[in-house]
Write a protein that holds these residues in place. Structure first.
Motif, PDB file in Angstrom:
ATOM      1  N   ALA A  67      48.918  30.346  31.719  1.00  0.00           N
ATOM      2  CA  ALA A  67      47.686  30.066  30.978  1.00  0.00           C
ATOM      3  C   ALA A  67      47.627  28.600  30.561  1.00  0.00           C
ATOM      4  O   ALA A  67      46.990  28.264  29.570  1.00  0.00           O
ATOM      5  N   GLU A  68      48.293  27.729  31.322  1.00  0.00           N
ATOM      6  CA  GLU A  68      48.261  26.310  31.015  1.00  0.00           C
ATOM      7  C   GLU A  68      46.819  25.827  31.078  1.00  0.00           C
ATOM      8  O   GLU A  68      46.060  26.203  31.957  1.00  0.00           O
ATOM      9  N   GLY A  69      46.448  25.029  30.124  1.00  0.00           N
ATOM     10  CA  GLY A  69      45.076  24.572  30.051  1.00  0.00           C
ATOM     11  C   GLY A  69      44.235  25.438  29.132  1.00  0.00           C
ATOM     12  O   GLY A  69      43.093  25.113  28.847  1.00  0.00           O
ATOM     13  N   CYS A  70      44.778  26.561  28.689  1.00  0.00           N
ATOM     14  CA  CYS A  70      44.075  27.431  27.750  1.00  0.00           C
ATOM     15  C   CYS A  70      44.549  27.134  26.333  1.00  0.00           C
ATOM     16  O   CYS A  70      45.705  26.769  26.122  1.00  0.00           O
ATOM     17  N   SER A  71      43.664  27.324  25.401  1.00  0.00           N
ATOM     18  CA  SER A  71      44.061  27.184  24.003  1.00  0.00           C
ATOM     19  C   SER A  71      44.879  28.401  23.593  1.00  0.00           C
ATOM     20  O   SER A  71      44.906  29.418  24.288  1.00  0.00           O
ATOM     21  N   GLU A  72      45.533  28.317  22.444  1.00  0.00           N
ATOM     22  CA  GLU A  72      46.301  29.451  21.938  1.00  0.00           C
ATOM     23  C   GLU A  72      45.399  30.663  21.745  1.00  0.00           C
ATOM     24  O   GLU A  72      45.765  31.788  22.074  1.00  0.00           O
ATOM     25  N   TRP A  73      44.198  30.434  21.224  1.00  0.00           N
ATOM     26  CA  TRP A  73      43.217  31.507  21.014  1.00  0.00           C
ATOM     27  C   TRP A  73      42.883  32.194  22.339  1.00  0.00           C
ATOM     28  O   TRP A  73      42.812  33.410  22.424  1.00  0.00           O
ATOM     29  N   GLU A  74      42.691  31.398  23.394  1.00  0.00           N
ATOM     30  CA  GLU A  74      42.365  31.945  24.711  1.00  0.00           C
ATOM     31  C   GLU A  74      43.532  32.731  25.289  1.00  0.00           C
ATOM     32  O   GLU A  74      43.339  33.794  25.877  1.00  0.00           O
ATOM     33  N   ARG A 119      32.111  53.145  19.256  1.00  0.00           N
ATOM     34  CA  ARG A 119      32.147  51.698  19.500  1.00  0.00           C
ATOM     35  C   ARG A 119      32.096  51.334  20.978  1.00  0.00           C
ATOM     36  O   ARG A 119      32.118  50.157  21.323  1.00  0.00           O
ATOM     37  N   HIS A 120      32.040  52.314  21.848  1.00  0.00           N
ATOM     38  CA  HIS A 120      32.173  51.999  23.270  1.00  0.00           C
ATOM     39  C   HIS A 120      31.051  51.115  23.799  1.00  0.00           C
ATOM     40  O   HIS A 120      31.293  50.217  24.593  1.00  0.00           O
ATOM     41  N   ARG A 121      29.829  51.321  23.380  1.00  0.00           N
ATOM     42  CA  ARG A 121      28.729  50.472  23.890  1.00  0.00           C
ATOM     43  C   ARG A 121      28.926  49.022  23.482  1.00  0.00           C
ATOM     44  O   ARG A 121      28.790  48.119  24.311  1.00  0.00           O
ATOM     45  N   ALA A 122      29.242  48.790  22.216  1.00  0.00           N
ATOM     46  CA  ALA A 122      29.446  47.422  21.736  1.00  0.00           C
ATOM     47  C   ALA A 122      30.650  46.783  22.431  1.00  0.00           C
ATOM     48  O   ALA A 122      30.611  45.610  22.814  1.00  0.00           O
ATOM     49  N   PHE A 123      31.717  47.567  22.607  1.00  0.00           N
ATOM     50  CA  PHE A 123      32.911  47.040  23.256  1.00  0.00           C
ATOM     51  C   PHE A 123      32.606  46.632  24.693  1.00  0.00           C
ATOM     52  O   PHE A 123      32.897  45.512  25.110  1.00  0.00           O
ATOM     53  N   PHE A 124      32.005  47.530  25.460  1.00  0.00           N
ATOM     54  CA  PHE A 124      31.736  47.214  26.862  1.00  0.00           C
ATOM     55  C   PHE A 124      30.653  46.152  27.010  1.00  0.00           C
ATOM     56  O   PHE A 124      30.672  45.390  27.976  1.00  0.00           O
ATOM     57  N   HIS A 125      29.750  46.065  26.062  1.00  0.00           N
ATOM     58  CA  HIS A 125      28.764  44.979  26.077  1.00  0.00           C
ATOM     59  C   HIS A 125      29.486  43.637  25.913  1.00  0.00           C
ATOM     60  O   HIS A 125      29.196  42.676  26.635  1.00  0.00           O
ATOM     61  N   SER A 126      30.445  43.580  25.003  1.00  0.00           N
ATOM     62  CA  SER A 126      31.219  42.348  24.797  1.00  0.00           C
ATOM     63  C   SER A 126      32.037  41.997  26.032  1.00  0.00           C
ATOM     64  O   SER A 126      32.101  40.830  26.443  1.00  0.00           O
ATOM     65  N   VAL A 127      32.666  42.998  26.630  1.00  0.00           N
ATOM     66  CA  VAL A 127      33.468  42.754  27.838  1.00  0.00           C
ATOM     67  C   VAL A 127      32.576  42.283  28.978  1.00  0.00           C
ATOM     68  O   VAL A 127      32.911  41.347  29.704  1.00  0.00           O
ATOM     69  N   ARG A 128      31.394  42.900  29.126  1.00  0.00           N
ATOM     70  CA  ARG A 128      30.462  42.505  30.186  1.00  0.00           C
ATOM     71  C   ARG A 128      30.013  41.055  29.993  1.00  0.00           C
ATOM     72  O   ARG A 128      29.950  40.280  30.936  1.00  0.00           O
ATOM     73  N   ARG A 129      29.697  40.687  28.756  1.00  0.00           N
ATOM     74  CA  ARG A 129      29.270  39.312  28.477  1.00  0.00           C
ATOM     75  C   ARG A 129      30.390  38.325  28.794  1.00  0.00           C
ATOM     76  O   ARG A 129      30.143  37.268  29.373  1.00  0.00           O
ATOM     77  N   LEU A 130      31.631  38.653  28.420  1.00  0.00           N
ATOM     78  CA  LEU A 130      32.761  37.782  28.738  1.00  0.00           C
ATOM     79  C   LEU A 130      32.947  37.694  30.248  1.00  0.00           C
ATOM     80  O   LEU A 130      33.172  36.611  30.792  1.00  0.00           O
ATOM     81  N   HIS A 131      32.835  38.819  30.933  1.00  0.00           N
ATOM     82  CA  HIS A 131      32.964  38.846  32.390  1.00  0.00           C
ATOM     83  C   HIS A 131      31.912  37.942  33.029  1.00  0.00           C
ATOM     84  O   HIS A 131      32.220  37.128  33.905  1.00  0.00           O
ATOM     85  N   ASP A 132      30.672  38.073  32.574  1.00  0.00           N
ATOM     86  CA  ASP A 132      29.593  37.245  33.122  1.00  0.00           C
ATOM     87  C   ASP A 132      29.817  35.771  32.818  1.00  0.00           C
ATOM     88  O   ASP A 132      29.637  34.922  33.692  1.00  0.00           O
ATOM     89  N   ARG A 133      30.219  35.461  31.594  1.00  0.00           N
ATOM     90  CA  ARG A 133      30.478  34.061  31.217  1.00  0.00           C
ATOM     91  C   ARG A 133      31.614  33.466  32.034  1.00  0.00           C
ATOM     92  O   ARG A 133      31.548  32.331  32.499  1.00  0.00           O
ATOM     93  N   SER A 134      32.683  34.219  32.200  1.00  0.00           N
ATOM     94  CA  SER A 134      33.843  33.689  32.914  1.00  0.00           C
ATOM     95  C   SER A 134      33.558  33.550  34.403  1.00  0.00           C
ATOM     96  O   SER A 134      34.114  32.675  35.064  1.00  0.00           O
ATOM     97  N   GLY A 135      32.672  34.375  34.937  1.00  0.00           N
ATOM     98  CA  GLY A 135      32.304  34.268  36.346  1.00  0.00           C
ATOM     99  C   GLY A 135      31.429  33.070  36.628  1.00  0.00           C
ATOM    100  O   GLY A 135      31.374  32.575  37.747  1.00  0.00           O
ATOM    101  N   GLN A 136      30.741  32.567  35.595  1.00  0.00           N
ATOM    102  CA  GLN A 136      29.860  31.415  35.752  1.00  0.00           C
ATOM    103  C   GLN A 136      30.576  30.100  35.466  1.00  0.00           C
ATOM    104  O   GLN A 136      30.020  29.035  35.693  1.00  0.00           O
TER     105      GLN A 136
END
Length: 161
Positions: A67-74, A119-136
């Protein structure tokens, strides 16, 4: 035995061995392919089974191993995501076990699963948004075809006592 395969059947292991045999791969390359084959999406498994192990390895080499290049948070979030994936697979497998019988277990499991389901809808919505962001992101690494597709590993409903 370079990796524990508790969830893999003997047939799946044999299929993997046949798919990578005779290709003059190093132990490290076989380990990388096994990780993708048993933990990655169906499309990666199919690429390996269809004799495209070299293409899979080439793609995997583009992805940094550390994970070189990533922050500790990442780095912490990446580890959390890996743990979520691991425990999702474990829960799917164990939830079908006939060993689950006691009324005390079912009472507690009912409460915990109710919390998860709420919580499943909110969780998967967050994962989907991260997936989309990281793919872009401009990482210079593009995913192989079908990498984003679901694995189709939903476990069927188990009959409850």
């Amino acid at each position: 035995p370079f990796m524990r395969l508790n969830r893999a059947s003997q047939q799946e292991v044999e299929e993997f061995v046949l798919a990578v045999s005779g290709q003059r791969l190093s132990v490290r390359e076989i380990e990388q392919l096994a990780y993708g084959y048993f933990r990655g999406p169906r499309s990666l498994r199919e690429m390996i089974q269809n004799g495209h192990a070299g293409e899979v390895l080439a793609w995997m080499r583009q992805v940094p191993q550390d994970a070189e290049g990533c922050s500790e948070w990442e780095r912490i979030l990446l580890r959390d995501l890996e743990l979520v994936q691991k425990y999702m697979q474990r829960v799917m497998g164990k939830s079908l076990s006939p060993k689950l019988q006691s009324p005390a277990f079912f009472a507690q499991a009912h409460l915990v699963t109710a919390g998860l389901l709420s919580r499943h809808r909110a969780f998967f919505h967050s994962v989907r948004r991260l997936h989309d962001r990281s793919g872009q992101a401009q990482s210079g690494v593009s995913a192989p075809p079908g990498w984003h597709e679901p694995r189709g590993d939903y476990s069927p409903s188990a009959p409850q006592p």
